[in-house]
Design a protein around this motif. Structure first.
Motif, short mmCIF file in Angstrom:
data_model
loop_
_atom_site.label_atom_id
_atom_site.label_comp_id
_atom_site.label_asym_id
_atom_site.label_seq_id
_atom_site.Cartn_x
_atom_site.Cartn_y
_atom_site.Cartn_z
N ARG A 1 0.85 -1.19 0.00
CA ARG A 1 0.00 0.00 0.00
C ARG A 1 0.89 1.25 0.00
NH1 ARG A 1 -5.26 0.33 0.95
NH2 ARG A 1 -5.30 -1.78 1.84
N MET A 2 0.57 2.20 -0.87
CA MET A 2 1.35 3.42 -0.95
C MET A 2 0.97 4.33 0.21
SD MET A 2 2.25 5.80 -4.23
CE MET A 2 0.57 6.35 -4.60
N LYS B 1 4.07 9.73 -0.70
CA LYS B 1 4.46 10.01 -2.09
C LYS B 1 4.97 11.44 -2.16
CE LYS B 1 1.63 10.71 -5.64
NZ LYS B 1 0.78 10.53 -6.84
N CYS C 1 8.15 7.25 -3.51
CA CYS C 1 6.96 6.81 -2.79
C CYS C 1 7.38 5.72 -1.80
CB CYS C 1 5.86 6.30 -3.73
SG CYS C 1 6.20 4.71 -4.51
N THR C 2 6.55 5.48 -0.82
CA THR C 2 6.84 4.45 0.17
C THR C 2 5.72 3.43 0.16
OG1 THR C 2 8.06 5.97 1.60
CG2 THR C 2 7.23 3.96 2.61
N LEU C 3 6.09 2.16 0.00
CA LEU C 3 5.12 1.07 0.02
C LEU C 3 5.21 0.33 1.35
CD1 LEU C 3 5.53 -0.49 -3.56
CD2 LEU C 3 4.16 1.49 -2.83
N ARG D 1 7.95 -1.05 5.62
CA ARG D 1 7.93 -0.04 4.55
C ARG D 1 9.27 -0.01 3.80
NH1 ARG D 1 4.60 5.25 6.82
NH2 ARG D 1 2.75 4.08 7.54
N GLN E 1 11.17 2.33 0.51
CA GLN E 1 11.05 3.48 -0.38
C GLN E 1 11.33 3.08 -1.83
OE1 GLN E 1 12.37 7.82 0.45
NE2 GLN E 1 14.15 6.88 -0.50
N TRP F 1 -1.56 8.68 -9.02
CA TRP F 1 -1.96 7.64 -8.07
C TRP F 1 -2.06 8.25 -6.67
CZ3 TRP F 1 1.99 3.35 -9.89
CH2 TRP F 1 1.63 2.96 -11.19
N LEU G 1 -2.45 8.00 -2.25
CA LEU G 1 -2.10 7.27 -1.03
C LEU G 1 -3.22 6.27 -0.74
CD1 LEU G 1 -0.73 10.05 1.35
CD2 LEU G 1 0.47 8.68 -0.37
N ASP H 1 -3.42 3.44 -2.53
CA ASP H 1 -3.41 2.54 -3.68
C ASP H 1 -2.44 1.38 -3.43
OD1 ASP H 1 -5.17 4.20 -4.96
OD2 ASP H 1 -3.69 5.07 -6.35
N VAL I 1 0.31 -0.81 -4.95
CA VAL I 1 1.24 -0.56 -6.04
C VAL I 1 2.30 -1.65 -6.07
CG1 VAL I 1 3.00 1.06 -6.90
CG2 VAL I 1 0.84 1.93 -5.96
#
Length: 513
Positions: A75-76, A79, A88-90, A101, A103, A122, A124, A126, A128
């Motif tokens: 999940r993002m 960003k 962005c950070t997932l 998390r 980057q 896109w 936050l 989403d 990804v």
């Protein structure tokens, strides 16, 4: 990498509209053959924490020489768009210093101008996917230099404010998914619960117990003094009850020849809701032939310690800012001894008239509690509950409960007015209940009859007469010890949670209007 200032609040309805419009655009592109709205063909091969464990100790130069690649998804959560390149950070399901998390560095010339243009829109929340090379930024943060990014799932609702999270406790309980996606401690709490339950199961099996499953729909509610949920079975055309306890079925299995059985079970009691009570809750009940209540206390003490080590890795706990030591031997006191130790009752603990008067001073009434007709042992229990329970902070077994309120427990041979029963208290709360089981069929029949009389007199929690269980005992049950341990309350202790709702993924709540 994170933004330093909170963005100005936006109208949530407008955000919902905008996100749905973005999804509409993606669906139109799918109709035009330009992609899939919700693709299901990406498989990540690394988790964030695995990457940090393997590569965070490497220098920038060493990582460059290794050239390790990774496919990640999540999940993002953050960003930052900066012209031709962005970050962005997932967040994935792993744990560690970064909270699962990683980057992602996204550059237009690497992922393609069209993809990069889409990426900038896109949101936050989403889901990804990213694939690329592991590297470190100039600030030394482990990251993935993306060669491709994909939108896997479009989030149609905005995330809670990342600077303040979820402040409304009811929202945390009602929308647990939001709690889990925004609070790493919440995720850790439920991982600890899973580890504890798995550990308990392993501990039981290692000690020769057979895991079994018993019915959740009962023709007669039994095994505890509680008010049941009632339903109707259409095919059988009869009233049924949701299980309040599995005890009577588990003891039938002891009669049948299994020496040691256990069940991690869901129970349902149509009673109040509080920080310690939920109408649907989890217990672990176990029964062992040729054990008595002393054996049970020894085993329960070992089991609680083992669960703590497996769930949180220590026996030195903190609950509500106060230490709880599970390493020291659990104290063992009779009800009378506990009253003598923790109150100023002194010799009056053996005086029914004094106890009755003291209970009235504590707010109890004749109309509600029938003090004048209670036995000495029953008055001692009431006085214990009102004055001692909350003082039992460190693990303590309280023993010898009155026979009249313990219809399934074996009476003490030398004192038939009390039973070979114990309750385990920690932090002023009951965590477990066990006893040498009553295996005298005639005595059990008489106890059931007394419970029926109590129910007829208005006690909603009194037990029914279970003819089949008496019949089972008539075939002969070996001397047996049985115990139930509240999993939810144990997890409250192990995770320092103030409410039972904090350790149940989806607690009972009033339906939304």
């Amino acid at each position: 990498m994170s933004d330093q200032t909170a963005p100005a609040p936006q109208d949530e309805n407008q955000l919902l509209i905008e996100r749905r419009e973005k999804l509409d655009t993606i669906r139109q592109q799918q109709r035009d053959g330009l992609g899939v709205a919700f693709p299901n063909d990406f498989a990540p091969n690394r988790k964030a924490q695995d990457l940090f464990a393997e590569f965070d100790g490497h220098s920038t130069e060493a990582l460059a020489s290794i050239g390790a690649s990774a496919k990640v998804a999540g999940r993002m959560m953050l960003k930052r768009v900066m012209g031709k390149a962005s970050f962005c950070t997932l967040q994935d399901a792993s744990f560690g210093p970064t909270g699962g998390r990683i980057q992602i560095y996204v550059k237009g010339e690497d992922v393609g101008a069209e993809v990069y243009a889409a990426f900038k829109h896109w949101d936050l929340g989403d889901i990804v996917a990213a694939e690329g090379t592991v590297f470190k930024t100039r600030t030394g943060e482990l990251s993935i230099h993306a060669t491709s990014v994909r939108l896997l799932t479009k989030s149609l609702r905005p995330m809670p404010d990342k600077f303040h999270g979820i402040n409304d406790q009811e929202v945390k309980y009602r929308q647990r998914y939001l709690d889990l996606m925004t609070d790493e401690n919440a995720r850790k709490r439920f991982v600890a619960r899973s580890k504890a339950v798995s550990g308990i199961r392993d501990f039981m099996v290692q000690h020769g117990f057979l895991e079994v499953e018993t019915p959740m729909l009962h023709a007669i509610p039994g095994g505890a003094n509680a008010k049941p949920f009632v339903t109707h079975h259409n095919a059988l055309d009869q009233e049924m009850f949701l299980r309040i306890a599995p005890e009577l079925y588990l003891k039938r299995l002891i009669v049948g020849g299994f020496d040691r059985v256990f069940e991690i079970n869901r129970n349902f009691r149509n009673e109040g809701i509080s920080v310690r009570h939920n109408p649907e809750f989890t217990m672990m009940e176990f029964y062992a032939a040729y054990w008595n209540y002393q054996d049970l206390m020894n085993f329960t003490e070992a089991l609680v310690r083992d669960a703590a080590i497996k769930a949180v890795g220590t026996l030195q706990l903190s609950y509500g800012g106060k230490e709880v030591d599970l390493d020291k031997p659990f104290e063992r006191l009779t009800i009378v001894e506990a009253i003598a130790k923790h109150t100023a009752a002194g010799p009056h603990v053996q005086d029914a008239q004094w106890l009755s008067h003291a209970l009235r001073k504590l707010g109890m009434t004749e109309e509600k509690h029938h003090l004048s007709s209670r036995s000495l042992a029953s008055l001692q229990v009431l006085y214990f509950e009102e004055t001692v329970e909350e003082k039992l902070w460190h693990p303590t077994f309280i023993m010898e409960h009155p026979t009249e309120i313990s219809p399934l427990a074996r009476a003490n041979d030398s004192r038939p007015d009390v039973t070979e029963r114990f309750e385990l208290y920690i932090t002023g709360r009951e965590f477990g209940n066990g006893f040498s089981e009553l295996n005298d069929a005639q005595d059990q029949a008489a106890r059931f009859a007394a419970q029926v009389n109590a129910k007829d007199a208005g006690d909603d929690e009194a037990m029914y007469y279970d003819h089949d269980f008496v019949r089972a005992l008539e075939y002969g049950m070996p001397p047996t010890g049985g115990c139930g341990i509240g999993i939810d309350r144990l997890m409250m202790l192990l995770t320092d949670s103030p409410s039972i709702r904090d350790v149940i993924l989806f607690p009972a709540l009033r339906r939304e209007a």
